[in-house]
Enzyme design. Sequence first.
Site, mmCIF file in Angstrom:
data_model
loop_
_atom_site.group_PDB
_atom_site.id
_atom_site.type_symbol
_atom_site.label_atom_id
_atom_site.label_comp_id
_atom_site.label_asym_id
_atom_site.label_seq_id
_atom_site.Cartn_x
_atom_site.Cartn_y
_atom_site.Cartn_z
ATOM 1 N N ASP A 162 74.734 -8.944 -31.122
ATOM 2 C CA ASP A 162 75.288 -7.585 -31.148
ATOM 3 C C ASP A 162 74.120 -6.595 -31.245
ATOM 4 O OD1 ASP A 162 77.070 -5.497 -31.331
ATOM 5 O OD2 ASP A 162 77.344 -5.689 -33.498
ATOM 6 N N MET A 163 74.062 -5.681 -30.301
ATOM 7 C CA MET A 163 72.978 -4.693 -30.329
ATOM 8 C C MET A 163 73.166 -3.776 -31.540
ATOM 9 S SD MET A 163 71.644 -5.841 -27.691
ATOM 10 C CE MET A 163 70.225 -4.768 -27.688
ATOM 11 N N TYR A 169 74.045 2.909 -28.609
ATOM 12 C CA TYR A 169 73.836 4.145 -27.850
ATOM 13 C C TYR A 169 72.622 4.909 -28.400
ATOM 14 C CZ TYR A 169 78.523 3.690 -25.695
ATOM 15 O OH TYR A 169 79.629 3.268 -25.001
ATOM 16 N N ARG A 222 71.976 6.511 -41.288
ATOM 17 C CA ARG A 222 72.972 5.898 -42.190
ATOM 18 C C ARG A 222 72.480 5.930 -43.634
ATOM 19 N NH1 ARG A 222 75.596 0.771 -38.734
ATOM 20 N NH2 ARG A 222 75.317 1.784 -36.708
ATOM 21 N N ASP A 273 77.924 -3.906 -25.532
ATOM 22 C CA ASP A 273 76.704 -4.230 -26.290
ATOM 23 C C ASP A 273 76.787 -5.540 -27.058
ATOM 24 O OD1 ASP A 273 78.387 -3.531 -28.408
ATOM 25 O OD2 ASP A 273 76.718 -2.712 -29.565
ATOM 26 N N GLU A 274 77.664 -6.435 -26.651
ATOM 27 C CA GLU A 274 77.684 -7.737 -27.334
ATOM 28 C C GLU A 274 77.875 -8.882 -26.359
ATOM 29 O OE1 GLU A 274 80.940 -8.121 -30.162
ATOM 30 O OE2 GLU A 274 82.125 -6.746 -28.986
HETATM 31 P P1 TTP Z 1 79.314 -0.853 -32.088
HETATM 32 O O1 TTP Z 1 78.675 -2.165 -31.735
HETATM 33 O O2 TTP Z 1 80.612 -0.890 -32.788
HETATM 34 O O3 TTP Z 1 78.352 -0.034 -33.029
HETATM 35 P P2 TTP Z 1 76.825 0.298 -32.881
HETATM 36 O O4 TTP Z 1 76.148 -0.587 -31.895
HETATM 37 O O5 TTP Z 1 76.643 1.761 -32.657
HETATM 38 O O6 TTP Z 1 76.301 0.026 -34.351
HETATM 39 P P3 TTP Z 1 76.138 -1.336 -35.134
HETATM 40 O O7 TTP Z 1 74.674 -1.536 -35.293
HETATM 41 O O8 TTP Z 1 76.829 -1.101 -36.404
HETATM 42 O O9 TTP Z 1 76.769 -2.432 -34.310
HETATM 43 O O10 TTP Z 1 79.490 0.009 -30.792
HETATM 44 C C1 TTP Z 1 78.592 -0.097 -29.687
HETATM 45 C C2 TTP Z 1 78.511 1.242 -29.013
HETATM 46 O O11 TTP Z 1 79.800 1.603 -28.557
HETATM 47 C C3 TTP Z 1 78.082 2.334 -29.934
HETATM 48 O O12 TTP Z 1 76.670 2.453 -29.990
HETATM 49 C C4 TTP Z 1 78.736 3.537 -29.362
HETATM 50 C C5 TTP Z 1 79.994 3.012 -28.702
HETATM 51 N N1 TTP Z 1 81.155 3.303 -29.555
HETATM 52 C C6 TTP Z 1 81.858 4.479 -29.339
HETATM 53 O O13 TTP Z 1 81.568 5.210 -28.397
HETATM 54 N N2 TTP Z 1 82.879 4.785 -30.173
HETATM 55 C C7 TTP Z 1 83.253 3.960 -31.196
HETATM 56 O O14 TTP Z 1 84.202 4.270 -31.923
HETATM 57 C C8 TTP Z 1 82.533 2.731 -31.385
HETATM 58 C C9 TTP Z 1 82.919 1.801 -32.487
HETATM 59 C C10 TTP Z 1 81.492 2.456 -30.541
#
Ligand code: TTP
Length: 696
Positions: A18-19, A23, A60, A120-121
């Site tokens: 998981d990235m 964004y 954060r 992103d996963e």
């Molecule tokens: P996530 O993997 O949920 O979160 P993240 O990568 O930003 O942070 P983390 O390190 O906690 O995993 O989401 C991946 C991308 O998807 C995120 O960067 C932005 C987008 N996204 C949205 O646009 N809206 C949302 O509600 C979520 C959850 C993610």
Amino acid sequence: MPVAKPVSSDGRVIAHIDMDCFYVQVEQRKQPELRGLPTAVVQYNSWKGGALIAVGYEARKFGVKRSMRGDEAKGVCPQIHLVQVPVARGKADLNSYREAGSEVVSILARMGRCERASIDEVYLDLTDAAETMLAETSPESLEVIDDEALKSHILGLKHEDGSDMKENVKAWLCRSDADHRDKLLACGVLIVADLRRQVLQEAQFTCSAGISHNKMLSKLASAMNKPAQQTVVPCSSVQGLLESLPIKKMKQLGGKLGSSLQSELGVNFVGDLLQFSEQKLQEYYGINTGTWLWNIARGISGEEVEGRLLPKSHGSGKTFPGPRALKTLPSVQHWLNELCEELSERLQTDLDQNRRIARTLTLHARAYMSSESDSHKKFPSKSCPLRYGTTKIQEDAMNLFQAGLREYLGPFKVKTQGNQKSGWGITGLSVIASKISDIPSGTSSIMKYFQGQDQLCSPSKLAKDQFELENSCSFSENESNSTLNLVEHMKLPEEEATIKNESSDLESMEHQASRNSLEVPFYSSVSSLKRADFSQETPLPFSGRESHPEPKLTELQSEVSSEEFTFESGRPASEQRVKRNSLRDKGTPSLLKFFRRVDPSCSVQNQVVAQSFDNTNIRSSLENSSSIRGDSSSEDVQRREMWHYNVDEIDPSVIDELPSEIQEEVHAWLRPQKRQANPVRRSVGIADYFSRNKKL
Ligand code: TTP
């Protein structure tokens, strides 16, 4: 309490990658001066500083959260850098994130079967690579272990006070007396650490990983230690992990099913499920869901990593919250044109780069009616065969919208055109292209292929037929300009002949598609319609295809409650319907009979043929089909009738890109993970592992 069966005894090595704050990392790569600084990405709508959709880890630390708007984030972290999501066609443009995700996938896919699970996963099946490593260069034989691997979190590994954590990890990785499964996991730890290093070096992104024997546990683990870390779940730690895992944190249990488990069975943690027998759970939730619950309580999941680097579908959507709701057909047309243009570009790119074509176009909308008495009613999703070309997609999408609107409005007599109060409002729109397949090798000319396809899928045959069957109402004069020529009637025998005369390439493709449709059958729209409703319905004039400006935004921006592409935090679960006493588990062969009656050589034709059956036949076949799947209820049948297509064709990553309101709905009807014991497919591509590994 039942004795837990051994968990995950198949000895696979599965990683979930998981990235981190994806964004934000993409934006920081574009603007390296932002690296290390508190940063967040905000939505296109800049009201109150824009909704945060991704928050960097530096921000954060100050308490900035995704639920905040930019102004609030500045309140808690004045130095935060807010980067607006890229914009195109008046909406968020996620292309740069998609492309960055693809870069990462291409790196991660080097070591084993790789499934792109969202933007992103990624899941990886590293079993072969781990087995080979164990046989040839096992961790215990290595003099030096990669530092990143030594920083791994191994669930259940105790660190005595004052002990060196890395030394402990090293000792665990190199145990000669470990069982085979743990030895494989140890190899997985080294492989994943190396892959993460490559991602950082080549793409400049950090990521986190979970490593275990199945997808479910690996996904749980990857979220446990972020950013830029990896977590391992050995078999011996599974029970401890699940005992303390809140039921709602489990994938698929975040919604209604999780709530039902809490309220009806008093299950608050996944481990609490252990007190129920499989039979008991089946009595409550049906055979499949019951068995699935029984399995997850023990950390068992047979879900296989699908070898899929490309998305299963493409989608484009936008929400129109509060005062932005679309209330006229021209405004809907305007936005559908925008969405379809984007979709068409992506389809074209997929075609050019990957020689893949999509076969089904689906329209989803979120709507309300002024009549509060029917406010619970959902706008029905509609689909039709996909025709390539922006204008065709736009036309077909608008036609689908109109068919959906008629069904949605039912007998309500409301005005639907112009600037008058329409009685309805659209708060979300999205178009999805699915059923993507490769163009058969040997097809000499793509143009030729499309000519053939166009004949088959021309709106004058399919969309029109569909609409004709759906509606007995007559259209107004305006409509005569539209692509719907309702005078034309279906001529099934000729269509059959046309299809059978197509090239063998096409035939085999259609055959493939029709096989797919057997897995989750095509649901004819006819069966879900009550003609009586339509005969009473006020005809909906079609306003042509002229482009219209965005509806005026009013000063009521404060009412805006959501934004385009604002996702639910914690993915909405794809809950099962809770139906204790359903007939769903009783199989019946009549679905197969039903499909045998439909020429299996052409899925497109299937739709037409299916529509030619009388409603009773189709309805009973649908009911029977739900029994065969063993997971349906009459409510489910009704809903799936509304969908008209295989929801499993949709890539979860595409759903993530849809407006949140629509996401919820889509997720709610995705089916649970497949639970059959899947044979492990052996993957290729480990040759380069050793050349790199030896350099370590
Ligand atoms: P996530 O993997 O949920 O979160 P993240 O990568 O930003 O942070 P983390 O390190 O906690 O995993 O989401 C991946 C991308 O998807 C995120 O960067 C932005 C987008 N996204 C949205 O646009 N809206 C949302 O509600 C979520 C959850 C993610």
